[in-house]
Design a protein around this motif. Structure first.
Motif, short mmCIF file in Angstrom:
data_model
loop_
_atom_site.label_atom_id
_atom_site.label_comp_id
_atom_site.label_asym_id
_atom_site.label_seq_id
_atom_site.Cartn_x
_atom_site.Cartn_y
_atom_site.Cartn_z
N ARG A 108 0.84 -1.19 0.00
CA ARG A 108 0.00 0.00 0.00
C ARG A 108 0.88 1.25 0.00
O ARG A 108 1.95 1.27 0.61
N GLY A 109 0.42 2.31 -0.67
CA GLY A 109 1.13 3.58 -0.62
C GLY A 109 2.29 3.68 -1.57
O GLY A 109 3.38 4.14 -1.20
N LYS A 110 2.10 3.30 -2.82
CA LYS A 110 3.16 3.39 -3.82
C LYS A 110 3.60 4.84 -3.98
O LYS A 110 2.77 5.76 -3.97
N GLY A 111 4.90 5.07 -4.13
CA GLY A 111 5.38 6.43 -4.30
C GLY A 111 6.88 6.47 -4.53
O GLY A 111 7.58 5.46 -4.45
N ARG A 112 7.38 7.66 -4.82
CA ARG A 112 8.81 7.81 -5.11
C ARG A 112 9.68 7.38 -3.95
O ARG A 112 10.78 6.84 -4.15
N LEU A 113 9.22 7.60 -2.71
CA LEU A 113 10.01 7.27 -1.53
C LEU A 113 9.64 5.94 -0.90
O LEU A 113 10.25 5.52 0.08
N THR A 114 8.64 5.26 -1.47
CA THR A 114 8.22 3.96 -0.93
C THR A 114 8.21 2.87 -1.98
O THR A 114 7.79 1.75 -1.71
N GLY A 115 8.67 3.17 -3.18
CA GLY A 115 8.72 2.16 -4.23
C GLY A 115 7.33 1.69 -4.61
O GLY A 115 6.42 2.50 -4.82
N ARG A 116 7.14 0.38 -4.69
CA ARG A 116 5.85 -0.19 -5.07
C ARG A 116 4.87 -0.24 -3.92
O ARG A 116 3.76 -0.75 -4.08
N GLY A 117 5.30 0.30 -2.77
CA GLY A 117 4.39 0.39 -1.64
C GLY A 117 4.97 -0.17 -0.36
O GLY A 117 6.06 -0.74 -0.33
N ILE A 118 4.21 0.01 0.72
CA ILE A 118 4.63 -0.43 2.04
C ILE A 118 4.11 -1.85 2.29
O ILE A 118 2.92 -2.12 2.17
N VAL A 119 5.03 -2.72 2.62
CA VAL A 119 4.71 -4.11 2.92
C VAL A 119 4.62 -4.31 4.42
O VAL A 119 5.40 -3.74 5.18
N CYS A 120 3.66 -5.09 4.85
CA CYS A 120 3.56 -5.51 6.25
C CYS A 120 3.26 -4.35 7.21
O CYS A 120 3.67 -4.40 8.38
N ALA A 121 2.54 -3.36 6.77
CA ALA A 121 2.17 -2.28 7.67
C ALA A 121 1.37 -2.79 8.86
O ALA A 121 1.44 -2.23 9.97
N ASP A 122 0.62 -3.88 8.65
CA ASP A 122 -0.21 -4.42 9.73
C ASP A 122 0.46 -5.55 10.50
O ASP A 122 -0.12 -6.08 11.44
N CYS A 123 1.65 -5.96 10.09
CA CYS A 123 2.31 -7.06 10.80
C CYS A 123 3.64 -6.60 11.41
O CYS A 123 4.51 -7.42 11.70
N ALA A 124 3.78 -5.30 11.63
CA ALA A 124 4.99 -4.78 12.28
C ALA A 124 5.07 -5.34 13.71
O ALA A 124 4.05 -5.51 14.38
N THR A 125 6.27 -5.57 14.17
CA THR A 125 6.48 -6.16 15.51
C THR A 125 6.48 -5.09 16.57
O THR A 125 7.49 -4.85 17.24
N ARG A 126 5.32 -4.45 16.77
CA ARG A 126 5.24 -3.38 17.76
C ARG A 126 4.47 -3.86 18.97
O ARG A 126 3.66 -4.76 18.89
#
Length: 421
Positions: A403-421
């Motif tokens: 999700r969130g494709k862009g110049r600074l994130t490439g094809r998008g953010i992977v695992c935004a919901d599975c971060a180890t927080r």
């Protein structure tokens, strides 16, 4: 002041920055120990940096100065083991490498005072390498230039040192949820050694590629927990078999290009599907050949873009075309201000405020692109559990869930919901 002057000149020429998180003590071994006096920037400082984007210009300047200090300190602490090569990078002292050397190149080198110290075929990669000791009293940079003159058609290179793309855990954390039991393809980790930990499976296989290795350290242990952790740290692919290549050990010459190549060769003969490399350094012919050979054998290689800032030269191995390059974002999905760059960017993943295992058996909070890469590697392991997609196919599959494709994130953010927080 020879080391300092060489590094300053190289840094100014390349307009290079440094890694904010690399100022934290990195992996175990002498390379990690060499930077311990440079300070510890914790999660609070990291969040402050992300909130001061309007001061990026001043930050880049500071990062560039800090990079000079860090590299200077690294070589000064181990002058018996490290030197500055012709490009201004720290490398193994007194050692040059010829890739697939021709007999006439070796003869010319011997006639000029270079000593052949060993030849090897790197298992699994069909690459031959000859190691040469430089003439007594000759600097590494001068010796490299001299050997190129003697053997103009040969692939002459130093054996540069690669460093972690994130700091060690800095704060205790609590327990996380238990991960799923979905299958995962075998993963190879090129880093330091991984410590035994309650959150890690007992079947991790480790092999040393440096003197005294494997030697457990926080950096590799944290990455292993993000990949395959169970319990206190929620790993992305906990059912994957993990093979760890410790290229650092306690050797001041640890982390070299030759060690990475040997590790990739081991993985090529061990049925490894996915490789995580959370290290960054210069372009290198041997490393490039090893990456390409591993790619031809079907391995998917994931690497962090480093933490040298936006003004840094492109980081390797992330910049090689066969590698899936990963940057980091914070909890709000904002790119890390200290994130480096590669010649291409494929994905972003969580890289701040993460819980990870420590080498002492606890957990801590980590930040840096080092810790973003294993989220992508872990997801690829899950996608490759039943079949091994080629690099292009794997990127397409992963991009479908990013999700969130862009110049600074490439094809998008992977695992935004599975971060180890």
């Amino acid at each position: 002041m020879r080391f300092g002057k060489a590094i300053v000149a190289a840094a100014l020429t390349a307009m290079a920055g440094t890694a904010v998180a690399q100022l934290l003590p990195p992996v175990g071994g002498a390379i990690g120990q060499a930077t311990q006096g440079l300070g510890r920037l914790g999660e609070t400082v990291g969040d402050t940096l992300s909130d001061t984007v309007d001061r990026t210009g001043g930050l880049v300047d500071r990062l560039a100065r800090q990079r000079i200090v860090r590299l200077d300190a690294l070589v000064r602490q181990h002058p018996e083991a490290l030197d500055i090569d012709a490009r201004g990078d720290p490398a193994v002292k007194g050692e040059l490498i010829l890739v697939d050397p021709a007999p006439e190149a070796l003869r010319a080198a011997a006639a000029a005072g270079f000593t052949l110290t060993g030849q090897e075929a790197i298992d699994g990669l069909d690459i031959r390498a000859a190691r040469l000791r430089t003439p007594e009293g000759m600097s590494l940079a001068r010796a490299e230039r001299r050997l190129r003159q003697l053997a103009p058609g040969a692939e002459v290179q130093s054996n540069p040192i690669y460093q972690p793309s994130g700091g060690a855990p800095v704060r205790a954390g609590g327990a996380g949820p238990v991960p799923s039991n979905s299958p995962g393809a075998p993963i190879g980790l090129i880093d330091g050694g991984v410590a035994a930990h309650p959150a890690l499976p007992a079947g991790i296989v480790q092999r040393g590629f440096a003197a005294g290795a494997p030697a457990p350290g926080d950096h590799a242990t944290a990455i292993a927990s993000i990949l395959v952790g169970r319990g206190a740290v929620r790993g992305v692919s906990p059912q994957s078999r993990l093979l760890v290549a410790d290229i650092f050990g306690r050797d001041p010459k640890g982390g070299s290009a030759l060690a990475i190549a040997r590790a990739l060769g081991w993985f090529a003969t061990s049925d490894v599907a996915i490789v995580n490399i959370s290290l960054a350094g210069p372009d290198n012919p041997l490393l490039a050949r090893a990456i390409a050979a591993a790619d031809r054998r079907g391995m998917l290689i994931v690497a962090a873009v480093g933490n040298d800032g936006a003004a840094a030269p492109p980081a390797y191995p992330a910049s090689y075309p066969q590698v899936i390059a990963v940057t980091g974002v914070d909890a709000r999905g904002r790119p890390l201000i200290e994130a480096g760059k590669a010649r291409h960017l494929d994905f972003a993943a969580p890289g701040a405020g993460l819980r990870a295992a420590t080498a002492t058996g606890g957990t801590g909070t980590v930040r840096g692109t080092s810790y973003a890469a294993p989220f992508v590697a872990g997801r690829l392991a899950r996608l490759a559990a039943t079949e091994r997609p080629a690099r292009t196919r794997a990127i397409v599959l992963l991009a479908a869930e990013a999700r969130g494709k862009g110049r600074l994130t490439g094809r998008g953010i992977v695992c935004a919901d599975c971060a180890t927080r």
